[in-house]
Motif scaffolding. Structure first.
Motif, mmCIF file in Angstrom:
data_model
loop_
_atom_site.group_PDB
_atom_site.id
_atom_site.type_symbol
_atom_site.label_atom_id
_atom_site.label_comp_id
_atom_site.label_asym_id
_atom_site.label_seq_id
_atom_site.Cartn_x
_atom_site.Cartn_y
_atom_site.Cartn_z
ATOM 1 N N LYS A 25 -30.113 94.829 29.425
ATOM 2 C CA LYS A 25 -30.895 93.955 28.547
ATOM 3 C C LYS A 25 -31.469 92.776 29.334
ATOM 4 C CE LYS A 25 -30.800 91.712 24.052
ATOM 5 N NZ LYS A 25 -32.186 91.998 23.794
ATOM 6 N N VAL A 26 -30.679 92.227 30.259
ATOM 7 C CA VAL A 26 -31.170 91.145 31.116
ATOM 8 C C VAL A 26 -32.349 91.648 31.951
ATOM 9 C CG1 VAL A 26 -30.602 89.610 33.052
ATOM 10 C CG2 VAL A 26 -28.970 89.922 31.168
ATOM 11 N N PHE A 27 -32.226 92.851 32.523
ATOM 12 C CA PHE A 27 -33.326 93.410 33.316
ATOM 13 C C PHE A 27 -34.577 93.580 32.464
ATOM 14 C CE2 PHE A 27 -35.872 96.888 34.971
ATOM 15 C CZ PHE A 27 -36.047 96.504 36.299
ATOM 16 N N ASP A 28 -34.419 94.103 31.259
ATOM 17 C CA ASP A 28 -35.582 94.306 30.383
ATOM 18 C C ASP A 28 -36.270 92.979 30.063
ATOM 19 O OD1 ASP A 28 -35.074 97.025 30.391
ATOM 20 O OD2 ASP A 28 -34.103 97.037 28.415
ATOM 21 N N SER A 29 -35.492 91.943 29.771
ATOM 22 C CA SER A 29 -36.078 90.625 29.489
ATOM 23 C C SER A 29 -36.719 90.032 30.732
ATOM 24 C CB SER A 29 -35.016 89.669 28.961
ATOM 25 O OG SER A 29 -34.520 90.110 27.720
ATOM 26 N N LEU A 30 -36.045 90.148 31.865
ATOM 27 C CA LEU A 30 -36.567 89.606 33.111
ATOM 28 C C LEU A 30 -37.861 90.301 33.525
ATOM 29 C CD1 LEU A 30 -36.235 87.839 35.665
ATOM 30 C CD2 LEU A 30 -34.988 89.780 36.668
ATOM 31 N N SER A 31 -37.928 91.603 33.403
ATOM 32 C CA SER A 31 -39.106 92.340 33.874
ATOM 33 C C SER A 31 -40.309 92.170 32.953
ATOM 34 C CB SER A 31 -38.772 93.822 34.063
ATOM 35 O OG SER A 31 -38.393 94.413 32.848
ATOM 36 N N ASP A 32 -40.121 91.564 31.795
ATOM 37 C CA ASP A 32 -41.223 91.298 30.869
ATOM 38 C C ASP A 32 -41.879 89.963 31.228
ATOM 39 O OD1 ASP A 32 -43.008 91.287 28.763
ATOM 40 O OD2 ASP A 32 -41.475 90.880 27.229
ATOM 41 N N PHE A 33 -42.419 89.877 32.459
ATOM 42 C CA PHE A 33 -43.016 88.633 32.942
ATOM 43 C C PHE A 33 -44.065 88.075 31.988
ATOM 44 C CE2 PHE A 33 -42.443 90.047 37.659
ATOM 45 C CZ PHE A 33 -41.105 89.744 37.615
ATOM 46 N N ALA A 34 -44.827 88.964 31.355
ATOM 47 C CA ALA A 34 -45.917 88.509 30.479
ATOM 48 C C ALA A 34 -45.405 87.665 29.309
ATOM 49 C CB ALA A 34 -46.723 89.693 29.968
ATOM 50 N N SER A 35 -44.129 87.804 28.947
ATOM 51 C CA SER A 35 -43.577 87.020 27.835
ATOM 52 C C SER A 35 -43.109 85.628 28.275
ATOM 53 C CB SER A 35 -42.409 87.761 27.181
ATOM 54 O OG SER A 35 -41.263 87.714 28.010
ATOM 55 N N PHE A 36 -43.014 85.371 29.570
ATOM 56 C CA PHE A 36 -42.463 84.103 30.046
ATOM 57 C C PHE A 36 -43.172 82.874 29.480
ATOM 58 C CE2 PHE A 36 -40.027 85.308 34.188
ATOM 59 C CZ PHE A 36 -39.364 86.315 33.517
ATOM 60 N N PRO A 37 -44.514 82.866 29.358
ATOM 61 C CA PRO A 37 -45.162 81.666 28.806
ATOM 62 C C PRO A 37 -44.712 81.335 27.377
ATOM 63 C CG PRO A 37 -46.786 83.007 29.934
ATOM 64 C CD PRO A 37 -45.507 83.816 29.855
ATOM 65 N N ARG A 38 -44.283 82.334 26.612
ATOM 66 C CA ARG A 38 -43.798 82.087 25.253
ATOM 67 C C ARG A 38 -42.415 81.447 25.252
ATOM 68 N NH1 ARG A 38 -45.574 87.472 24.488
ATOM 69 N NH2 ARG A 38 -43.435 88.158 24.209
#
Length: 172
Positions: A25-38
């Motif tokens: 789950k950490v990997f999935d969240s981390l690899s979703d770079f496009a969501s970082f600005p949110r």
């Protein structure tokens, strides 16, 4: 690596314990770079595109040492090893290479970030590089607290001056 490490190279390492989070789950969240600005005010934008050889190209705009740092990097996502390797394509830095990795922890997961970078300003390196190293660890910590929440605990935060890599590239 497309960029070359010059004379003044910084190595930074940040590790966070993320309580109660499974490594995948950490990997999935981390690899979703496009969501970082949110999730984090320090990240202004991240755009993603497919790169060659199943790589991904990410374009970043991030708060950095009182300004905005912009760059493009090639990301290699390894879902089996829960690791993301990255290297600079172009941008405001002369060179950048590093990785993110996730490991299980008895009470959650440990997320590690390691990178080497060179600002490419030789005449000002003694003044700027230490400030940039601290800014890098601070920015990474803020990004990860934004993505994983306030319970993510920084367990390691290092900023070191290192010798340039032989051959002008490579990863930490």
């Amino acid at each position: 690596m497309l960029g070359k490490f010059g004379g003044a190279v910084r190595e930074v390492r940040v590790a966070l314990h993320i309580p109660g989070a499974q490594p995948r789950k950490v990997f999935d969240s981390l690899s979703d770079f496009a969501s970082f600005p949110r999730h984090s005010d320090v990240v202004h934008s991240v755009s993603l595109e497919d790169g060659p050889d199943r790589d991904r190209i990410s374009t970043w705009e991030v708060d950095f040492a009182g300004g905005i740092l912009k760059w493009r990097e090639r990301d290699r996502l390894d879902e089996l090893r829960l690791r993301i390797d990255f290297e600079l394509i172009d941008g405001d830095l002369l060179a950048l290479a590093g990785d993110w990795s996730i490991a299980p922890h008895p009470a959650g997961s440990v997320l590690r970030f390691g990178a080497r970078f060179d600002l490419g300003v030789p005449g000002m390196a003694d003044l700027l590089e230490p400030v940039a190293g601290r800014a890098m660890t601070d920015t990474v910590s803020k990004m990860m607290h934004g993505v994983f929440g306030p319970t993510a605990e920084v367990t390691e935060c290092q900023d070191l001056a290192v010798a340039p890599l032989e051959g002008g590239g490579g990863q930490p």
